[in-house]
Design an enzyme around this catalytic site. Sequence first.
Site, short mmCIF file in Angstrom:
data_model
loop_
_atom_site.label_atom_id
_atom_site.label_comp_id
_atom_site.label_asym_id
_atom_site.label_seq_id
_atom_site.Cartn_x
_atom_site.Cartn_y
_atom_site.Cartn_z
N GLU A 5 -13.11 23.60 -11.99
CA GLU A 5 -11.80 24.18 -11.74
C GLU A 5 -11.77 25.71 -11.80
OE1 GLU A 5 -9.13 22.74 -10.69
OE2 GLU A 5 -9.76 20.65 -10.85
N SER A 46 5.66 -15.56 15.22
CA SER A 46 6.87 -15.63 16.04
C SER A 46 8.01 -14.73 15.57
CB SER A 46 7.37 -17.08 16.11
OG SER A 46 6.45 -17.88 16.82
#
Length: 852
Positions: free
Chosen positions: A111, A387
């Site tokens: 970092e 469907s």
Amino acid sequence: MSEDLQSRQQYKKEKKKGKKEKSKSRKILFRTFLAFVLIAVLAIGLGGYTVIAYISDAPEITPAQLENPQSSTIYDMNDQEVTDVAGKEYREIVPLNKIPEHVQNAFIAVEDVRFWEHGGVDIKRIGGAVLANLKNGFGAEGASTITQQLVKKSFLSPEKTIERKVQEAYLAVKMEEKYTKKEILEMYLNKIYFGEGAYGVSTAAEVYFGKSVDELTTSEAALLAGLPQRPSGYNPYKHPELAKKRRDTVISLMEKHGFISAEESEKAQSTAVKDMLTEQKDNTSYDSYLDQVIYELKKNGISEKDLYTSGLKVYTTLDPKAQKFTDKVLTTDEYISYPDDKLKAGVVLLDTKSGAIRAIGGDRSPGVEDIKKGYNYATQLRRQPGSTAKPIMAYGPAIEKLKWSTYKQIKDEEVEINGKTFRNWDRRFHGEISIRTALQWSYNIPAIKTMQEVGPENAKEFAGKLGINLENVYPSYAIGGFEHGTSPLHMAGAYAAFGNKGEYNKPHTIRKVVYPEGKEENFQPKSVKAMSDYTAYMVTDMLKTVVKEGTGTMANIPGLPLAGKTGTKMLPEHIQGEGVSDAWFAGYTTDYTAAVWTGYDKTTQETYIKKEDDDISKLIFKYIMEEVSKEKETADFEKPSSVVEVEIDKETGLKANKYTPEENTVTELFVKGTVPETKPIPVPDKPEPKEKEEDKKEKDKEKDKENKDKEKDKKEQEQEKKEQEQKEKEQEKKDKKDKKDEEEKKDKKEEKNKDQEQNDDQGKDQGKDQEQDQENKDDQQDNEKKEEGSTGDGSNKEDKEDESSSGNKTDEQSDGGSKEDVTSQSNSTNKTEDSTDAQKKDSSSTEKDTGG
């Protein structure tokens, strides 16, 4: 090796001793930073006044905000607080001296490698980031130090703006003036978010590895250090391969910057991620819902890390009662007897009018109401909808584009397209049927033919307006054969538009977000007109038939105006048995819409939905819809003025007239202006006036007499016909005999002429007289014969009006022959002897023309 480590530790101790000296120069660094920021901002086109304004608006640094993680709060649809994103058990605070140095170094390596050296802002990193942002756009690359990250998480919003970056850098320098490096690092390591609801390194160690922070290995420390950048993306439970890659990157950086040796690096990287992890813990019962909240925040530029660390107030559309009931239906057998624990289910409940998501059922964990966070079957699923796609891909587009009525007739017959033969689920053909009936019983072929007629591109466009985006459309898409599948979330959004008069609202969980500084951002999507109101109403009316008396009756709720559609996917050919691989139900009222999927992770011979279990999706829908609708007046769907309800004559397809029998009529819907003409009314025969009994008897007598006369005439006509045929036969026989006599007469004349020539010298006058006399006698005999024949014909025709043309012709020829003979005789007596030869020639010619 030990000497190297000692030298590094000596170096770090010396650096720490010099920190106090560095603190004296922080004011100089602060002024240098401001000058740098001013130059950088001017370089991208901003004025110095703007920079000063940004700094003046920066928040104050307060210890309270630094001490605890700023987790976000979730509010429900009623603005009531539902949960803190992370509970207190996920916020364990640990002092820096309890955090091993190799754990600290893992975070510093990845970092902020110059953390111990800079004054809050890393000038070198800023320079590189500025160039990257100028080249690729603002936000392309970050340059935040650990101090800046702490400032952002504690005081600023997660927005990537120039104003926030200026304020972040300014506050970082101020932080370095107020706190020591150790204090800053300690606050950072206790505040950052690691995913799985864990704040701080100590909590993360317990969540992921089941151990305290002082027990962490280098490999474990590196894995944790890699998480804050993307807690969800690098989650080792969900993405072990990505987590390993990120961990190894951190380990390599630790080696590069001298925190570990090459041997330690190799050993740390050789450990498998799955062998490091402890069993994943269950979280809150709202995890399925929070999954979607986080997803939507990310789509709008707010990361999961920001959600857990930036102190946001997230106002959602959650209905907590509906959510709890949904979890209960899915996770217990109180309402539904599930066949086994492996059966999965996903359900999304929406507000029909707004698209607001009220509840999400993301998975089933039998016996556990706190659903384990993981794969979300309601939002992440991609399965073929069967469907349930028919209203979206076939009948909706046909009504919208072609203005079909609900009575539109389609021939259900065998269909082959591109070499593929399609069939219905019942393996039968049903002839001419209406689209209402086809949808009611979910026949496939009418849907396929409908989509082919309306056009695949029109179907694709229609689906896209309902939030279902398809790259291509094939005939099988009419019956839900989507190549990449869909989710209950998307199906619920599409169906809600049918129930909302054609208005589509994108399903959403977030209403607004309030940032710590008080700024609000609205996230509610705008409504879009997806279809005409007549399409929405007519499709809805047909889907009401499906639920009342079609394939969806198991989902019906008596007394509730409800529309919906079933959907299944057939089993692969290699699997033997009666059942399906997927079962769906999507339906709606004017208030709520829900879509449900059930199935297994993988369809096999052992794991597929048996025939007796394919109604589970309908039952899940029914129980949830019934619960949220109780004690609430649900309005029926309102028919728009663009739709006309018409009684149709089933025999003709025309509008029924007042004489059409009730059993031969059906009520259907038409788009206004397309109603068929009325069936013509037949004109009845005028009734005959009543007659007196005497007149009737008299008429009957006359009728009988008339019939008898007709019968008599018929017999006479038949008799005349027979006589005529007989007469024609006799005439034909007579004509043959006359012809024969004429030939004999001719032969006799030739013989006489020869004899006359021989006796010419013996006395011409005497011979001529004799010959003339003989000829006259012969002619007289012939005429007498003809007269006798004529007299015989006439006797047969006495009192007859109809004489045959052949009889008349014979009579005329006979009459003509007699006259010519008489004239010939008169002329022959008056001629001189010198013309005797000419008279003979004329007489012979006359006999030939008249037939004798």
